[in-house]
Design an enzyme around this catalytic site. Structure first.
Site, PDB file in Angstrom:
ATOM      1  N   ASP A 150      62.053  23.987  -0.172  1.00 38.38           N
ATOM      2  CA  ASP A 150      63.111  23.026  -0.550  1.00 38.38           C
ATOM      3  C   ASP A 150      64.279  23.756  -1.166  1.00 38.38           C
ATOM      4  O   ASP A 150      64.337  23.898  -2.361  1.00 38.38           O
ATOM      5  CB  ASP A 150      62.507  22.010  -1.519  1.00 38.38           C
TER       6      ASP A 150
ATOM      7  N   ASP B 132      70.734  24.873  -4.331  1.00 35.87           N
ATOM      8  CA  ASP B 132      70.171  24.801  -5.685  1.00 35.87           C
ATOM      9  C   ASP B 132      68.684  24.468  -5.609  1.00 35.87           C
ATOM     10  O   ASP B 132      68.204  23.907  -4.617  1.00 35.87           O
ATOM     11  CB  ASP B 132      70.923  23.789  -6.565  1.00 35.87           C
TER      12      ASP B 132
ATOM     13  N   GLU C  63      72.122  19.245  -5.462  1.00 31.55           N
ATOM     14  CA  GLU C  63      71.325  18.173  -4.880  1.00 31.55           C
ATOM     15  C   GLU C  63      70.198  17.793  -5.819  1.00 31.55           C
ATOM     16  O   GLU C  63      69.860  16.631  -5.983  1.00 31.55           O
ATOM     17  CB  GLU C  63      70.747  18.613  -3.527  1.00 31.55           C
ATOM     18  N   GLU C  64      69.631  18.801  -6.481  1.00 32.55           N
ATOM     19  CA  GLU C  64      68.488  18.565  -7.367  1.00 32.55           C
ATOM     20  C   GLU C  64      68.938  18.051  -8.733  1.00 32.55           C
ATOM     21  O   GLU C  64      68.121  17.589  -9.516  1.00 32.55           O
ATOM     22  CB  GLU C  64      67.681  19.862  -7.554  1.00 32.55           C
TER      23      GLU C  64
ATOM     24  N   HIS D  90      71.073  22.162   0.637  1.00 30.74           N
ATOM     25  CA  HIS D  90      71.426  22.581  -0.722  1.00 30.74           C
ATOM     26  C   HIS D  90      70.794  23.928  -1.054  1.00 30.74           C
ATOM     27  O   HIS D  90      69.659  24.198  -0.676  1.00 30.74           O
ATOM     28  CB  HIS D  90      70.995  21.534  -1.751  1.00 30.74           C
TER      29      HIS D  90
ATOM     30  N   GLU E 100      66.011  18.944   4.681  1.00 26.57           N
ATOM     31  CA  GLU E 100      64.996  18.668   3.649  1.00 26.57           C
ATOM     32  C   GLU E 100      63.594  18.819   4.247  1.00 26.57           C
ATOM     33  O   GLU E 100      63.384  18.508   5.428  1.00 26.57           O
ATOM     34  CB  GLU E 100      65.161  17.249   3.104  1.00 26.57           C
TER      35      GLU E 100
ATOM     36  N   HIS F 235      58.752  21.685  -5.326  1.00 21.67           N
ATOM     37  CA  HIS F 235      58.854  21.328  -6.749  1.00 21.67           C
ATOM     38  C   HIS F 235      57.576  21.691  -7.526  1.00 21.67           C
ATOM     39  O   HIS F 235      57.411  21.271  -8.666  1.00 21.67           O
ATOM     40  CB  HIS F 235      59.164  19.835  -6.951  1.00 21.67           C
TER      41      HIS F 235
HETATM   42 ZN   LIG Z   1      65.706  19.385  -1.288  1.00 21.59          ZN
END
Ligand SMILES: [Zn+2]
Length: 399
Positions: free
Chosen positions: A105, A74, A139-140, A72, A168, A357
């Protein structure tokens, strides 16, 4: 095949991707950047726009097997700019690290996919199968208009993915720690109990919804779901909130609710857990005079890709480059692998997730290069193992 367009520097590409402020569902040019790179490598690129979410599927080669890299573009929001040492979307390189939202990520891994595919095709005279990329911009977020929908449309178009590797950040501390070959499932629930409001001094004229709510929660906690099975930790249920919103001391409230989440392994299915929760709630509804409403959402089913040839290829490739043999694990949250598992055997290996994150998200620059070497090695080992044998040459008769 050999020309300069096949030399993609994964660090440069990762930095260009980080500079796209692609906080879900924004794209900010990230998918177009990938499209340009992939087309230069000879991939056929298709874009799938669902609602405000952009997705991309690219394929090189027409033959089976079709090895797919998934990921992903995003990212989660950066949060407060002041909490970061650098611009979260500046893609700074210092102290041997790449800094920025999405470095781990998982823009670093996407850049490594493409660099690996470029080098592999340059070194291979004729591609023994197909290489594809499935990249989503959702995805997020809700993950409704992303990988899940693209896979449905691809299946309708007759597209077949043989095996899939998701980028991931699977390593807790260092590149080579872990490959994820499964994930626990996740179920979100809200229990809402309705009684009747009244004066606390006259309980016979009211119906307090709190005791039945507590009794239902106790029933749910009373069950040991399992002790862990087949490479999975034990399933667990956590109540995350109890809400009554009653500031008064002299009022019995009319409603109370609780939220919970269950992370479950392959000993359960989401539907079985829902049935069980309904039974427990009904039992309390009957013994108390109240109304119970349940809102149950299966966010993903548990799955396991059985250890075997495919997972060994991944472990061997990681070990060859890092010198460490990664463990096969199933911990952590959910990912898009929960959708892919219905279409192809899937596993996950990417960068180190320690800072994902968080503010000051970063990865070692050397890891991005090593990861792209690992992915290239995966392609070599994969096609050696899974290449479809050529049909025997027909000597008699012409077709
Ligand atoms: Zn991810």
């Amino acid at each position: 095949m050999s020309d300069d367009t096949h030399n993609v520097d994964p660090l440069t590409l990762a930095r260009d991707l980080i500079r796209c402020r692609s906080v879900t569902p924004l794209d900010d040019g990230a998918l177009s950047l990938l499209q340009k790179q992939l087309e230069a490598l000879g991939f056929t690129v298709k874009r799938y726009q669902f609602g405000d979410v952009g997705n991309l599927y690219a394929r090189l080669g027409g033959k089976a097997p079709n090895f797919c890299f998934a990921g992903h573009t995003d990212v989660v929001p950066a949060g407060n700019r002041e909490d970061w040492d650098d611009d979260p979307f500046g893609a700074q390189v210092r102290e041997g690290m790449l800094w920025g939202r999405g470095a781990a990520d998982m823009k670093g891994a996407i850049a490594a996919f493409i660099a690996a595919a470029g080098r592999f095709t340059t070194r291979t005279a004729s591609l023994p199968g197909s290489i594809s990329l499935l990249i989503t911009g959702d995805e997020e977020g809700a993950a409704v208009d992303g990988t899940k929908r693209v896979l449905q449309v691809l299946a309708e178009e007759g597209e077949h993915i043989s095996h899939c590797l998701v980028g991931e950040p699977s390593n807790p501390d260092a590149l080579g720690d872990e490959i994820k070959n499964g994930r626990r499932g996740s179920l979100n629930g809200i229990i809402s109990v309705r009684g009747q409001q009244g004066h606390v001094a006259y309980p016979e004229r009211a119906q307090n919804p709190i005791p039945p709510l507590i009794d239902i929660i106790n029933r749910l906690y009373a069950r040991l779901l399992d002790d862990g099975v087949d490479g999975f930790q034990a399933s667990n249920l956590e109540v995350t909130s109890i809400d009554v919103d009653n500031p008064a001391h002299n009022i019995i409230p009319s409603a109370a609710s609780a939220r919970f989440n269950i992370r479950f392994n392959i000993a359960h299915t989401g539907a079985q857990l829902c049935d069980w929760i309904k039974e427990e709630a009904q039992a309390e509804e009957q013994s108390h005079d109240c109304t119970v409403k349940l809102n149950l959402n299966i966010m993903g089913e548990a799955f396991l890709t059985q250890p075997g040839t495919f997972t060994s290829i991944l472990q061997n490739a990681v070990e060859e480059i890092t010198g460490r043999r990664p463990a096969l694990t199933t911990g952590g949250g959910t990912s898009d692998a929960r959708f892919i598992k219905d279409f192809a055997p899937v596993a996950e290996f990417g960068l180190t997730g320690a800072s994902m994150h968080k503010v000051n998200e970063h990865v070692p620059v050397s890891d991005i290069h090593d990861l792209s070497e690992i992915y290239e090695r995966v392609l070599s080992l994969y096609f050696k193992e899974y290449q479809v044998a050529r049909p025997p040459i027909v000597v008699h008769g012409k077709k």
